[in-house]
Design a protein around this motif. Structure first.
Motif, short mmCIF file in Angstrom:
data_model
loop_
_atom_site.label_atom_id
_atom_site.label_comp_id
_atom_site.label_asym_id
_atom_site.label_seq_id
_atom_site.Cartn_x
_atom_site.Cartn_y
_atom_site.Cartn_z
N LEU A 235 0.82 -1.21 0.00
CA LEU A 235 0.00 0.00 0.00
C LEU A 235 0.85 1.26 0.00
O LEU A 235 0.51 2.27 -0.64
CB LEU A 235 -0.93 0.00 1.21
CG LEU A 235 -2.07 -1.04 1.19
CD1 LEU A 235 -2.81 -1.03 2.51
CD2 LEU A 235 -3.02 -0.76 0.04
N GLU A 236 1.98 1.22 0.70
CA GLU A 236 2.87 2.38 0.70
C GLU A 236 3.45 2.62 -0.69
O GLU A 236 3.54 3.76 -1.16
CB GLU A 236 3.98 2.16 1.72
CG GLU A 236 4.90 3.35 1.91
CD GLU A 236 4.21 4.54 2.52
OE1 GLU A 236 4.74 5.66 2.37
OE2 GLU A 236 3.14 4.36 3.15
N GLY A 237 3.87 1.53 -1.38
CA GLY A 237 4.36 1.68 -2.74
C GLY A 237 3.29 2.20 -3.69
O GLY A 237 3.57 3.05 -4.55
N GLU A 238 2.04 1.70 -3.53
CA GLU A 238 0.96 2.19 -4.36
C GLU A 238 0.68 3.66 -4.10
O GLU A 238 0.40 4.43 -5.02
CB GLU A 238 -0.29 1.35 -4.10
CG GLU A 238 -1.49 1.70 -4.95
CD GLU A 238 -1.30 1.33 -6.41
OE1 GLU A 238 -2.07 1.82 -7.25
OE2 GLU A 238 -0.36 0.54 -6.71
N ARG A 239 0.77 4.07 -2.81
CA ARG A 239 0.55 5.48 -2.49
C ARG A 239 1.61 6.37 -3.14
O ARG A 239 1.29 7.44 -3.70
CB ARG A 239 0.58 5.67 -0.97
CG ARG A 239 0.24 7.08 -0.52
CD ARG A 239 0.35 7.19 0.99
NE ARG A 239 1.72 7.06 1.42
CZ ARG A 239 2.62 8.05 1.44
NH1 ARG A 239 2.28 9.26 1.00
NH2 ARG A 239 3.85 7.84 1.85
N MET A 240 2.87 5.95 -3.09
CA MET A 240 3.93 6.75 -3.72
C MET A 240 3.74 6.81 -5.23
O MET A 240 3.97 7.86 -5.86
CB MET A 240 5.29 6.15 -3.36
CG MET A 240 5.62 6.21 -1.87
SD MET A 240 7.20 5.45 -1.46
CE MET A 240 8.31 6.54 -2.33
N ARG A 241 3.34 5.68 -5.85
CA ARG A 241 3.12 5.69 -7.30
C ARG A 241 2.00 6.64 -7.66
O ARG A 241 2.08 7.39 -8.65
CB ARG A 241 2.80 4.28 -7.77
CG ARG A 241 2.72 4.13 -9.28
CD ARG A 241 2.28 2.74 -9.66
NE ARG A 241 0.91 2.49 -9.22
CZ ARG A 241 -0.17 2.91 -9.87
NH1 ARG A 241 -0.04 3.62 -11.00
NH2 ARG A 241 -1.38 2.65 -9.42
N LEU A 242 0.91 6.63 -6.87
CA LEU A 242 -0.20 7.54 -7.14
C LEU A 242 0.21 8.99 -6.94
O LEU A 242 -0.25 9.88 -7.68
CB LEU A 242 -1.38 7.18 -6.23
CG LEU A 242 -2.08 5.85 -6.54
CD1 LEU A 242 -3.14 5.56 -5.49
CD2 LEU A 242 -2.70 5.87 -7.93
N GLU A 243 1.04 9.26 -5.96
CA GLU A 243 1.50 10.64 -5.76
C GLU A 243 2.30 11.12 -6.96
O GLU A 243 2.14 12.27 -7.41
CB GLU A 243 2.34 10.71 -4.49
CG GLU A 243 1.53 10.64 -3.20
CD GLU A 243 2.40 10.78 -1.98
OE1 GLU A 243 3.65 10.81 -2.14
OE2 GLU A 243 1.86 10.85 -0.85
N ARG A 244 3.18 10.25 -7.49
CA ARG A 244 3.94 10.64 -8.68
C ARG A 244 3.02 10.86 -9.87
O ARG A 244 3.20 11.81 -10.66
CB ARG A 244 4.98 9.57 -9.01
CG ARG A 244 6.12 9.49 -8.01
CD ARG A 244 7.25 8.64 -8.54
NE ARG A 244 6.83 7.26 -8.73
CZ ARG A 244 6.97 6.29 -7.82
NH1 ARG A 244 7.49 6.60 -6.62
NH2 ARG A 244 6.60 5.07 -8.06
N ALA A 245 2.00 9.99 -10.02
CA ALA A 245 1.07 10.16 -11.14
C ALA A 245 0.28 11.46 -11.01
O ALA A 245 0.05 12.18 -11.99
CB ALA A 245 0.12 8.95 -11.20
#
Length: 358
Positions: A235-245
């Motif tokens: 979930l932390e990795g998904e959150r960082m990916r969404l922030e970059r997007a």
């Protein structure tokens, strides 16, 4: 005189047994009560209100009096309460010091020092059954148990020891009664040892089962903790990916808004000249050019409205929906722009471009 006292006792017992739950067994209860009064003359019957630990009270038949455990030991005050379910439930037995300065010993195996109640650990109470169990048998078993382990405090031990020593110095040959008492002591001791052994084995088995169950639960909890850690990392990795997007989308949105602002504010000199030209200068394509130009400007207004809606947040329109509509509008604007430019190219050329020079 004794006959009159016995008759009064029977009448008292019969009157007290009226509220008991098993009327067909009143004869057995009467027999048990009279037998214990005959075997232990120091006990006397009475009817009083018994209050349990839960606060419930009931009028019960009881027998109380001094109980001599042994000639070498001080007597105790015994109280026997017969519950309404007797004989299917055993009597409620209480032991108290006969003298006020005395007190009950702590950690006694049979007597609770706080309430004076005899515990179910007494073998006779634990094995209570109808019809072989009786009140007289219970008192005899209690006498043997208390003779082996007296319920009073240890300060009476010196007196007891001195009395026993005096008896040992004066008497060399044990009497048959003492031999019977010794055999009873040995039987009770063997019974206690065997019960303690069985209880310890059962307790050890329960402890082993609890340890095995807790170990299994600990393994399951560790596996769940590992799974939760992996899920948190994902979930932390998904959150960082969404922030970059989101950051990239906001950057593209800023560039697109800047381009739209520049495009919508650019002057259209050709269109203004065409609008200012006389009607005959453009020929028959002037209405088509006006319609295409109006549609092109309407597209610009629509794109500006979409940009403002996107700035208000995704509650009005989402980014993906914004891009989709802008693409459609841009395509339609291109066609209208092309139609307008085509209409301008079809105008009649100016006189200096088509007429021969004079």
């Amino acid at each position: 005189m004794a006959m009159a006292a016995a008759t009064g006792t029977v009448v008292l017992v019969d009157a007290a047994l009226a509220p008991y739950e098993h009327p067909d067994l009143r004869w057995l209860v009467r027999k048990h009560v009279l037998a214990v009064l005959q075997d232990f003359p120091t006990l006397s019957p009475s009817v009083d209100t018994y209050t349990s630990d839960s606060g419930a009270s009931a009028v019960l038949l009881n027998a109380r009096g001094l109980l001599t455990v042994s000639p070498a030991l001080p007597p105790v005050l015994l109280t026997l309460w017969l519950p309404l379910e007797y004989p299917y439930l055993p009597p409620l037995v209480y032991v108290f010091p006969a003298a006020p300065p005395a007190s009950l010993a702590r950690d006694h195996p049979f007597v609770d020092h706080r309430t004076g109640r005899v515990r179910q650990t007494l073998p006779y109470l634990e094995d209570w059954a109808v019809p072989r169990s009786s009140v007289a048998g219970l008192v005899r078993s209690l006498v043997g148990a208390l003779r082996m382990c007296h319920p009073l405090t240890s300060r009476f031990g010196s007196v007891v020891h001195a009395t026993a020593t005096a008896r040992a110095t004066t008497t060399t040959t044990p009497t048959p009664e003492e031999e019977e008492q010794e055999r009873m002591h040995a039987a009770l001791l063997d019974e206690l040892v065997s019960r303690l052994g069985r209880d310890a084995a059962a307790f050890r088995g329960h402890v082993d089962e609890d340890i095995h169950a807790l170990s299994s639960s600990q393994g399951n909890l560790r596996a769940r903790a590992d799974a939760m850690d992996r899920a948190v990392r994902d979930l932390e990795g998904e959150r960082m990916r969404l922030e970059r997007a989101v950051t990239a989308s906001l950057s593209h949105r800023g560039e697109l808004l800047s381009w739209l602002h520049k495009t919508s504010c650019a002057p259209d000199d050709a269109g203004a000249a065409l609008l200012l030209a006389p009607h005959g200068a453009a020929g028959g394509d002037a209405p088509r050019w006006l319609e295409s130009k109006a549609s092109e400007l309407a597209m610009d207004d629509t794109v500006d409205a979409l940009g403002r809606a996107l700035e208000d947040g995704e509650r009005v329109i989402g980014f993906h929906e914004y891009i989709k509509r802008v693409k459609v509008l841009a395509r339609e604007q291109f066609f209208h722009c092309y139609a307008a430019s085509t209409s301008m190219s079809k105008r009649s050329p100016p006189p200096d471009a088509t007429s021969p020079l004079i």
